[in-house]
Scaffold this active site. Structure first.
Site, mmCIF file in Angstrom:
data_model
loop_
_atom_site.group_PDB
_atom_site.id
_atom_site.type_symbol
_atom_site.label_atom_id
_atom_site.label_comp_id
_atom_site.label_asym_id
_atom_site.label_seq_id
_atom_site.Cartn_x
_atom_site.Cartn_y
_atom_site.Cartn_z
ATOM 1 N N VAL A 29 3.713 4.673 1.160
ATOM 2 C CA VAL A 29 2.401 6.179 1.192
ATOM 3 C C VAL A 29 0.966 5.936 1.195
ATOM 4 O O VAL A 29 0.343 6.242 1.811
ATOM 5 C CB VAL A 29 3.084 6.973 0.746
ATOM 6 C CG1 VAL A 29 2.202 8.150 1.514
ATOM 7 C CG2 VAL A 29 4.692 7.516 1.007
ATOM 8 N N CYS A 30 0.870 5.626 0.170
ATOM 9 C CA CYS A 30 -0.681 5.996 -0.154
ATOM 10 C C CYS A 30 -1.628 5.531 0.892
ATOM 11 O O CYS A 30 -2.413 6.038 1.163
ATOM 12 C CB CYS A 30 -0.600 5.080 -1.558
ATOM 13 S SG CYS A 30 1.028 5.802 -2.673
ATOM 14 N N PRO A 31 -0.830 3.941 1.763
ATOM 15 C CA PRO A 31 -2.792 3.447 2.367
ATOM 16 C C PRO A 31 -3.054 4.520 3.235
ATOM 17 O O PRO A 31 -3.394 4.856 3.304
ATOM 18 C CB PRO A 31 -1.696 2.621 2.749
ATOM 19 C CG PRO A 31 -0.280 1.726 1.913
ATOM 20 C CD PRO A 31 -0.663 2.890 1.132
#
Lengths: 187, 187, 187, 187, 187, 187, 187, 187, 187, 187
Positions: H46-48
């Site tokens: 999810v981070c990107p």
């Protein structure tokens, strides 16, 4: 703490005896009288003469059913090396305990923690493992094997004839004193 | 606790000396060697013979610049009564300390708290008030005045000639040993 | 702590009684009234007169089913020696307890720890071992054997006739008072 | 705790004296001898006879420069009411302290916390506020005003002639004893 | 600590009631409503008028199945003496508890420890021994027997008709309020 | 803890008074007498009648130089909304303190922590901020504005004429009592 | 303390819902998703617009099987009064919890203890009672009902499809991401 | 612990920004608004997308005088490697803090100690370093950059116009509310 | 604390091995010898050469029945990214443990808490999980794979032939020494 | 405890060096690099070969401005005796520290308290007295003088050229690595 009548703790240490390495524990010393004779260090000065004097009297101690244990903070390897290097030490027949971890010296409270050496203490232990007499001298003050033997014999007399008391400087064969209220004020 | 090199605490007790009641404190014992000689009780058995033996050697101790202090847990009144009742005690010239409160016996850790009596301890104290040698015998085991004197003299020799060490059983006049690394393994 | 109604602790001490050495314990004093009479020291000054006065009244105490125990911090050896040395002490028939370890004096909180001597305390103990009355005088203030006897008798009366109260200075044969709310404001 | 030589604490209580309410504090009792005489409760039974006996001897106490303070756990209002209701109490001239908060009874450790009443304790306090003698009797056991007076006089004699000791049952005019080592074994 | 709904502790005290001495314990007060009415001291000033006013209303309290207990730190002996000395007190029929040990005053936290007297507290206790209302006034501020009675009746109404609430100053016969969310904002 | 003579702590809370939001702190209440009147909750049942009764007597409290502070655990917003929704509350002129954080209820120990509401406590505080009287009723038991006013006046009388005591149910104009020992037993 | 995955504690509070008073406990909220929405106080300013916005979205929350609980430190009486006084509040259909004791606000750590009001916290709790997301804004900063709904739906998606992850700003219907080591470095 | 109004602690960490390694400390973030945006790990899923969405809005944050700091428990070396390996990360212009020691994650209490990763927390910090709003989502629940920006703007409005309050879902240009008691019950 | 003979604790961490993510726990390392090789960080400088040298010797370690575990405070995602980005790392076949939570680094006490990186420690663990040798170098000081292998083989020899001792710098095939008292002084 | 960067404590021990007894303290070791090389006991087995290997490399250590200190728990007397008895030991030129009190072995945490012997630890200490590298092997596992020398040289290189890092197995003359962010992912 006062050590009289105090039973020694369990212990197990290596030792050197007449060319051999053995292990000595509390179980080995119970059942007969024993002399724990602490000295500062192997390969040092007064010690050989004290150890030699004990060897000279060793037969008398054995006749009194007592065993001698010398103790220093050196290993059994060093005891052996000393015995090989010194004629005086080489002829010792009694047991030389190795206490590099300080277990015995702490048990008898004669460890100089700063120097890692033992004070000159001698302890007379009865067959139940209980201390009956002890002397502690500062570094440099030698002890008398004769006096140790005399005190041992007095302690043995008291153990055997509880109701008779050894007067000052008593030696086997001397008179003893049987306590009685009638003696109050008579001696 | 190990008593070697430990300075005695302050104290002040009553005493009996040759017919007089006096007070003795730490200040009185500093400056010369002193022998504290504990025994269980007045009007009891071994004690008179030990005390008598000390009196017989008293001149030798004085020649060595040492003072003798016998100690029991009795009052000075009782010391006087004993001196009057017993010829042996009556001729004692050294000081008999009265320790009914147990102050001295606790200081030297020789009090049998259950019996209210002292164990047979003897302490050799140097002129700075520091203990140099001590022996503690169980009830019934008498001490040797000769050995106390010999040990005193060895302790005095070490104090004066620090770099020489007294070998076992050394007496004044005997050879001593000057420590040197060259001696390692030679004795 | 207030000692009233407090049961004495277990104890066992040596004692001197009319030429003999005996042992006295708590079990020995239960079942009858007892007087514990503390004094500072044998061979001292007020003490003989107080002890003598008790002996003079000893029969009255025995008639009241009470036993007298004198107590000092001396040994039984010293009690014997004192009895032999002093006519006044020599005729004492009651039991002289030896408390050199201070056990009894601490139990009754009359030990002068600094002097190793007991304060002049007297305790009246009932047959259950519980303290019913006590008086403690400073050193030098003697006690009255008559008053001890009177107080003992009053305590005995209260124990036997709980519902009657002894007025001030009551002695056997005097009137007593039976408590009742009707008496409120009448006396 | 042993109360001998202990200085009383600061205190301030109300009191009733001969029809008046006053306040009494530690400062008021210092400088002369004082008798603190505890009793359980006003309007109860033994108490009036004890208090009456003290009043009968009040002049003798005053002649000895001593003041009497009776103490109960009642208020000064109740002391007054009692004095008005009882002829015996009404004629009391000494000071009756009111201790409803238990301050004095706790200070002298004679408070029966469960009953809220004082045990029968009597304390002889010297002009420095230090306790020299005390007696504590269980409920129901009355005290003797004569014996309190005799003990007061002995305590005063010791305070004034410290080197002389009052023998048993001593009263003013009797012989006293001057302590000396020469007397050891002579009394 | 807030005392509401707190159950009173176990207790047992002596009391005076109409010429008799009785004992009152927690068991005696359970099962009916009780009023504990503390006042500072017998034989003092406001107290008689307060106690008299309670006696004047005593029948109303009994009709409400409630018992009145007055409490002061005086003994039952003093209550009796007061009843005999004062006509006002003499006619009191309810129970006067004696609390010289401060047990009750400490339980209800109204003891002035410094004075040994109780503050003017009144506690209404339900048949389960739980406190439902209490008022504590400083010394000098008298209480109203009428208000105590009114509050008792309101407390009883709530106990019986839990779902109806008594408005301010409610007395038996007045309207009460039945809680309902519909009333929110209507009163 | 007993609150008598205890000074209230510092506080600062919001309040609603006659249409305005103000802040009230300890400084505002010192210097005159104040009544802290706790009730459980706005928009609930008994409360309006109690609050209304106080408003009816408000002039009499002001004549007595006292201020009334009602307190609940609601915010000042809710007090305002209540005043707008209820005619009875809308006409209140005294100050309605907002205590949503429970600061005041905890200070006076009347917070029911489980319900987040105050018990029905009323505290009369003197101009020094010290509590002189307080009453705490369980939920459902309303209080009497008349009795609060009567007690306030009695407390004021004691503060001004310390040496006179208000008898039971005293109201301004009634006789008071001047304490005197002569009255003991006369009332 | 971080609240994620923490299960809410047991609780039971009163509440107001559409004209009725009900009780809500932990058992009532388990089994479906719930939103706990704290606001400072009834009858205050931002709060109505926030509460109104929640009501506008209430059907969407119900469609998502979630219940809304607004919480303030006011009582249920005040909630009802507010609903009657304000059209905006009057039309609210979800449950308004009453937390005057601060139980819920302390459980979620959003109580401003000084003000007695709650911070603007919103907590999304899953059907197991475990917190999955929370936002806390300072006083004055309103929240978005849309964002709460979006976050709820993302949390529900994660709960149902644990192995797929919702990217930023995800809404139902958007793509999700299935975690796989192959994706490392690819996104 | 509630973080509102809490000032962040001192810190100093390495960071990666657009190809360079820099050091960021508390001093660097004071004086302007800052967003601390925690995410679990570099090179994860999810981070990107979350980090990319922030970059897309970066100009709007800068226009609002706010700086963005993303934070993970990876080193600056890993941030650089990620930027080189991923186009999405490669175009990020804001500062990426390196927190391998967990200092920041512990300060904001978002460290999952077991996993050594941060929870998805976002903190809005004002120019004094005090936290004004924060949201914490469980692993897997992405955040909305738009909502972060909206909340930042509302917090800024409150800081500048303290007396006006932002209603729900307020955005710059919308009406605000000026608090006034007159509004009580009107909204 | 000295780690010799200490058994490693339970642990479970993620790891990267030749393209796969696996989990490694204590159970996986028991039963064979293992090397735990800590380095500061992925994508940093000395580390690749140290890790490369271990890979060059990997077959020799496997021949000696030992497994190699490299450990850094990075995640398994980062290990993978590094392997993909660096040819040197990409060819590593042994297991690369991921320790972002610092569990292993704390267990072996090589965590630099301030930097969140591990010191350069290497631990040789026997099949019972007990540490037999360890070396810890400061940052910047690389280790020798040859020396690790040599020490491993010496440790294995001692484990198998307990009574023979490996002399300095011993390698498989060299002579060993069988301890015997006869050797004392001969070597 | 991790020893890296830890400064050694003050110490003073006796030592034997090439026929002489000397004293070595912390002051003597500061200012140059030093190697503390612990071995179990004089006159034992592996030890001579390890000590001999060090002597063979002694010139290289001196060329690197480093001093070697071997340490065992034996006295200086024993070191001398060993040197005289063994040719291998007899040719040692570096300093042999005597640690019978265990001071050094405890400082470096390598004392086997049960055996009174040291584990095989070697510590590289920089001129500031701070430990830069250490290795601890179990009894029986010999060390490599070459590896000690190599590690010393690497530590010296790092101290002098802090910004260059020694790769694995680096020796003087090999390439080193200058850290730069540009290298991330390149090695």
């Amino acid at each position: 703490m006062n050590f009289l009548n105090r039973e020694i703790d369990d212990f197990k240490v290596n030792a050197y005896q007449a060319g051999e390495t053995i292990e000595v524990s509390k179980a080995d010393v119970l059942g007969k009288w024993s002399i724990f004779f602490f000295y500062p260090a192997d390969f040092s000065f007064v010690c050989p003469t004290e150890l030699e004097a004990l060897q000279d009297n060793y037969q008398a101690f054995k006749d009194a059913d007592a065993e001698i244990y010398s103790v220093s903070e050196d290993t059994e390897f060093v005891h052996k090396a000393w015995a090989e290097a010194s004629d005086k030490i080489g002829r010792i027949q009694y047991t030389m305990l190795a206490d590099p971890a300080g277990k015995l010296a702490r048990m008898f409270d004669v460890l100089d923690e700063d120097a890692g050496q033992a004070y000159r203490g001698v302890f007379i232990v009865d067959p139940d493992g209980k201390i009956q007499s002890y002397t502690i001298n500062n570094m440099g003050i030698g002890r008398s094997a004769d006096e140790i033997l005399r005190t041992l014999q007095a302690a043995q007399f008291v153990r055997e004839h509880g109701d008779r008391v050894c007067p000052a400087n008593w030696k086997p064969g001397d008179d003893t004193i049987k306590p009685s209220l009638d003696l109050v004020g008579k001696l």
